[in-house]
Design a protein around this motif. Structure first.
Motif, short mmCIF file in Angstrom:
data_model
loop_
_atom_site.label_atom_id
_atom_site.label_comp_id
_atom_site.label_asym_id
_atom_site.label_seq_id
_atom_site.Cartn_x
_atom_site.Cartn_y
_atom_site.Cartn_z
N GLY A 164 72.34 88.43 23.60
CA GLY A 164 73.15 87.79 24.62
C GLY A 164 72.32 87.33 25.80
O GLY A 164 72.56 86.25 26.36
N ASP A 165 71.32 88.13 26.20
CA ASP A 165 70.45 87.76 27.31
C ASP A 165 69.63 86.52 26.97
O ASP A 165 69.45 85.62 27.80
CB ASP A 165 69.54 88.93 27.66
CG ASP A 165 68.68 88.65 28.89
OD1 ASP A 165 69.24 88.37 29.95
OD2 ASP A 165 67.43 88.70 28.76
N HIS A 168 71.89 83.53 27.03
CA HIS A 168 72.24 83.19 28.42
C HIS A 168 71.09 82.43 29.08
O HIS A 168 71.30 81.43 29.78
CB HIS A 168 72.55 84.46 29.19
CG HIS A 168 72.87 84.23 30.64
ND1 HIS A 168 74.04 83.63 31.06
CD2 HIS A 168 72.16 84.49 31.78
CE1 HIS A 168 74.04 83.55 32.38
NE2 HIS A 168 72.92 84.06 32.84
N SER A 169 69.85 82.91 28.85
CA SER A 169 68.69 82.23 29.43
C SER A 169 68.55 80.82 28.87
O SER A 169 68.20 79.88 29.61
CB SER A 169 67.42 83.04 29.12
OG SER A 169 67.50 84.33 29.70
N ILE A 172 71.11 78.58 30.55
CA ILE A 172 70.71 78.27 31.93
C ILE A 172 69.61 77.22 31.94
O ILE A 172 69.62 76.27 32.74
CB ILE A 172 70.24 79.54 32.65
CG1 ILE A 172 71.40 80.53 32.81
CG2 ILE A 172 69.66 79.21 34.02
CD1 ILE A 172 72.55 80.01 33.63
#
Length: 234
Positions: A164-165, A168-169, A172
């Motif tokens: 998930g991280d 997300h990155s 972005i």
């Protein structure tokens, strides 16, 4: 003991509870009465392990289950909407050949009712579905349950968190690139407009150059003119 559609709600609820308790009990007389009066002859039973038809076959399955397991299930909740009864229970597994082994497995029994004849008001069971979850089976075995809770779930949680991280990155970064692209496009349009304004000031707002801007042909003509008529020198 017959269930009619005109029965009051509390009376119907009590009747369904009695049917369910008798069906799941280890009392052979009470269980047999349910099969005789509240099951269609061609009723079916499905579970993760089998699928059978016929009330006689269903009764045989119950008989085998009782012979293999010493303790009857514990009924936790019964929900009935007039046609479907959903029973939440706990199977108290205690094999007769291994009486020292005891496990509790959450399960759900769904009973489907329908009228014996159109507008008769008499309901009987035409289908039974037994189900249990993988988590319930795993949690019933102590060693596997500990390994599942402290290893599998923890590792999967970390993997999903990391994934998930990363996603997300990536989102972005994609948003930043999109904003950067739009900014470049805006600056290009601004520069083009400034150039056009310069030509309008130089050649007048009604000239072709002021309206369309310079073209390659105009630039070529200007270069040739410069070559043919060099500036005067003394």
């Amino acid at each position: 003991m017959s269930h009619t559609l005109d029965d009051p709600a509390d009376e119907s609820s009590n009747l369904i509870q009695d049917i369910v308790r008798d069906l799941l009990s280890y009392d052979s007389v009470r269980q047999k009465r349910v099969f005789e009066y509240y099951f269609f002859r061609d009723a079916s039973l499905t579970s993760p392990l089998m699928s059978i038809e016929g009330v006689v076959n269903i009764q045989n399955v119950y008989t085998v289950w009782k012979s293999l397991n010493r303790d009857e299930p514990s009924i936790n909740n019964i929900v009935f909407d007039g046609k479907i009864a959903v029973v939440h229970l706990t199977q108290n597994l205690c094999p007769s050949i291994f009486p020292f082994v005891k496990m509790k497995v959450p399960a759900i029994v769904t009973l489907y009712f329908k009228e014996t004849d159109e507008d008769s008001g008499l309901l009987k069971i035409y289908r039974e579905e037994d189900s249990w979850t993988l988590e319930g089976l795993i949690s019933s075995v102590p060693l596997i349950s500990f390994w599942y809770d402290n290893v599998v779930r923890v590792v999967m949680g970390k993997l999903l968190t990391t994934a998930g991280d990363v996603l997300h990155s990536a989102v972005i970064q994609a948003q930043k690139m999109s904003l950067h692209g739009r900014e470049i496009q805006r600056l290009g349009q601004q520069i083009a407009q400034e150039k056009l304004d310069e030509y309008r000031l130089t050649f007048g707002s009604d000239s072709r150059l002021a309206i369309e801007g310079p073209t390659n042909d105009d630039c070529s003509d200007n270069d040739n003119s410069t070559k043919k008529h060099p500036p005067y020198s003394s």
